[in-house]
Design an enzyme around this catalytic site. Structure first.
Site, short mmCIF file in Angstrom:
data_model
loop_
_atom_site.label_atom_id
_atom_site.label_comp_id
_atom_site.label_asym_id
_atom_site.label_seq_id
_atom_site.Cartn_x
_atom_site.Cartn_y
_atom_site.Cartn_z
N ASN A 234 0.82 -1.22 0.00
CA ASN A 234 0.00 0.00 0.00
C ASN A 234 0.86 1.27 0.00
O ASN A 234 0.59 2.21 -0.76
CB ASN A 234 -0.94 0.02 1.21
N HIS B 212 -19.59 35.50 -29.90
CA HIS B 212 -20.59 34.61 -30.51
C HIS B 212 -20.09 34.12 -31.88
O HIS B 212 -20.89 33.83 -32.76
CB HIS B 212 -21.94 35.30 -30.70
N SER C 128 -6.21 12.05 -46.93
CA SER C 128 -7.38 11.16 -47.00
C SER C 128 -7.06 10.03 -47.96
O SER C 128 -6.26 10.18 -48.88
CB SER C 128 -8.58 11.96 -47.51
N ASN D 59 -5.76 17.33 -43.39
CA ASN D 59 -6.68 17.39 -42.25
C ASN D 59 -5.98 17.69 -40.92
O ASN D 59 -4.88 17.22 -40.68
CB ASN D 59 -7.43 16.06 -42.12
N1 ARG Z 1 -1.91 -3.29 -7.12
C1 ARG Z 1 -2.34 -2.80 -5.88
C2 ARG Z 1 -2.89 -1.36 -6.04
O1 ARG Z 1 -2.62 -0.74 -7.02
C3 ARG Z 1 -1.20 -2.79 -4.93
C4 ARG Z 1 -1.63 -2.75 -3.50
C5 ARG Z 1 -2.21 -4.04 -3.11
N2 ARG Z 1 -2.54 -4.01 -1.72
C6 ARG Z 1 -3.43 -4.83 -1.17
N3 ARG Z 1 -3.68 -4.67 0.10
N4 ARG Z 1 -4.10 -5.71 -1.86
O2 ARG Z 1 -3.62 -0.90 -5.20
#
Ligand code: ARG
Length: 455
Positions: free
Chosen positions: A114, A160, A282, A290
């Site tokens: 994360n 306009h 074209s 274009n």
């Molecule tokens: N691929 C995941 C994302 O982009 C990575 C994190 C995954 N974390 C998890 N707790 N499943 O969020």
């Protein structure tokens, strides 16, 4: 039921494919950032005051050697992420373990995917934002140069879309240039929001080990770590939304410029000629030239706005802490940045190669365009404005013979009240160019200090 082995357990194949989504492809973009994050993390672990030293200086060197290899492979398009890896984080860990054995198994100490994906996206976002801002200044320069060159080239000003008042090509160009200055301001704010280090927040609640998050932030060149580890996690998606909103503003500028160019390069106007090598032909009509680039910029603006809305929608009312929903913001972020970057580059080339047709521009001045100017002349002679207005309106035919260049000089000549403040405009552009140069050099220095020069 078919299950597949992954680093983090056996998973049903279809469930794995569904949850992995496009990560094995999208995450290739993040490989370099992931390696930088890992280099900083192990460096920090080797220096932090932990009860037991996890990485010796030699260990760090060995890890970084493999990370350098991965960066090189990724630059050459040879790095692979398998569905068993799921994402770049586990792919890099697998590679480190294959090459270094037990040492590779230690790199995930005190972090989670994360905070890893969060820091990857910050690093990636930073590098890309610098490119976007560089693209803005390049287009700005092209427009500012046109504004100077065509300061007094007459062009009908429209409201306009109807002919309204005498104006100039310079004023038109300066207007778009100034729009980019606002966009740069917003990009600069998004850059600052992005400039915080989430690594070390782990799953969003920190770890029970005295790691040094400030050191990690410093090693990666971030302004600072997040104050709270929960926000380090919760900022994911929100930060991307801020960047995409700033990019949306850039695309608003580009799409309006593109639309103007499509319109005024039509044979019926013929004010501008687009660079021939940037137009497409074209398959059936031999005469065609274009403006596909401009049309695509117009459409991609809609997509970037869509990406901003999608990311906002995903993170809106999301419960605190990591939720897999966040993975879906990645594609919007990566595509939005790439699209803005490419659009800016193409627009700068179009503007630089633009040919201005002074004759067609002057021909575009129907006499009625001078009506408001004439009324003001009468005001100067003592006629109340509304009476002058009515009199001019009753005798529009009397406006024949006014010359566009004369009308334009009165407004935009030196000291004219509507003339562009080119000095102010250009100084603002230079300030942003200095910002881009400084941040780019800083970012390169950080990468070089962490993993050494690569090739
Ligand atoms: N691929 C995941 C994302 O982009 C990575 C994190 C995954 N974390 C998890 N707790 N499943 O969020």
């Amino acid at each position: 039921m078919a299950a597949q082995k992954t680093i983090v357990g056996r998973i049903d194949r279809e469930a794995l494919a569904f949850t992995v989504g496009k990560d094995p492809v999208l995450d290739l973009e993040l490989a370099e950032a992931d390696c930088l994050g890992t280099a900083a993390h192990v460096t920090m672990l080797s220096r932090a005051r932990l009860p037991r030293r996890l990485f010796s200086t030699a260990d760090v060197r060995r890890v970084i050697e493999v990370l350098r290899e991965i960066i090189r492979q990724s630059r050459e398009g040879r790095f692979r992420i398998t569905s068993g890896d799921q994402d770049v984080h586990l792919a890099v860990e697998r590679r480190l373990t294959e090459r270094l054995g037990p040492l590779g198994k230690k790199v995930h100490t005190a972090r989670s995917r994360n905070d890893q994906v969060a820091v990857d996206l910050r690093l990636y976002g930073k590098a890309r934002l610098i490119e976007v801002m560089d693209g803005c200044t390049a287009l700005f320069d092209a427009l500012a140069a046109a504004a100077r060159r065509h300061r007094l080239t007459p062009m009908v000003g429209r409201t306009h879309l109807q002919p309204a008042m005498p104006s100039t090509v310079g004023l038109w160009a300066a207007g778009h240039a100034e729009s980019l200055l606002d966009d740069l301001e917003l990009l600069g704010s998004a850059y600052a929001v992005n400039d915080r280090c989430p690594l070390g927040a782990a799953a969003g609640y920190g770890v029970a080990l005295k790691i040094d998050r400030a050191l990690t932030a410093r090693l990666l060149g971030f302004a600072r770590p997040h104050y709270s580890v929960t926000y380090a996690g919760n900022a994911r998606g929100k930060c991307e939304a801020a960047v995409l909103q700033a990019l949306s503003q850039v695309m608003l500028t580009l799409s309006r410029l593109a639309e103007d160019l499509v319109l005024f390069s039509m044979p019926e106007f013929n004010y501008f000629r687009l660079p021939a090598d940037l137009c497409t032909g074209s398959s059936i009509m031999p005469q065609k030239n274009n403006p596909d680039i401009l049309e695509l910029v117009r459409a991609r603006a809609a997509k970037v706005l869509g990406h901003a809305a999608a990311v906002g929608g995903i993170v809106k009312a999301l419960p605190s802490g990591y939720n897999r929903d966040l993975q879906e913001t990645k594609e919007c972020f990566i595509e939005g940045l790439a699209s803005a970057c490419a659009s800016l580059r193409m627009m700068a080339r179009v503007v630089k190669g633009l040919r201005v047709n002074g004759e067609a521009l002057r021909r575009g001045f129907a006499p009625a365009v001078f009506a408001a100017d004439r009324a003001l002349e009468m005001v100067a002679e003592g006629v109340p404005f509304r009476d002058a207005y009515d009199r001019v309106k009753a005798h529009l035919d009397a406006l024949q013979g006014v010359r566009p260049d004369v009308a334009v000089a009165a407004r935009f000549g030196r000291g004219g009240a509507a003339s562009v403040d080119s000095a102010g405009l250009e100084e603002a552009g230079r300030a942003w160019r200095r910002f881009v140069r400084r941040e780019r050099a800083r970012f390169r220095r950080v990468a070089c200090r962490l993993v050494g020069p690569i090739r």
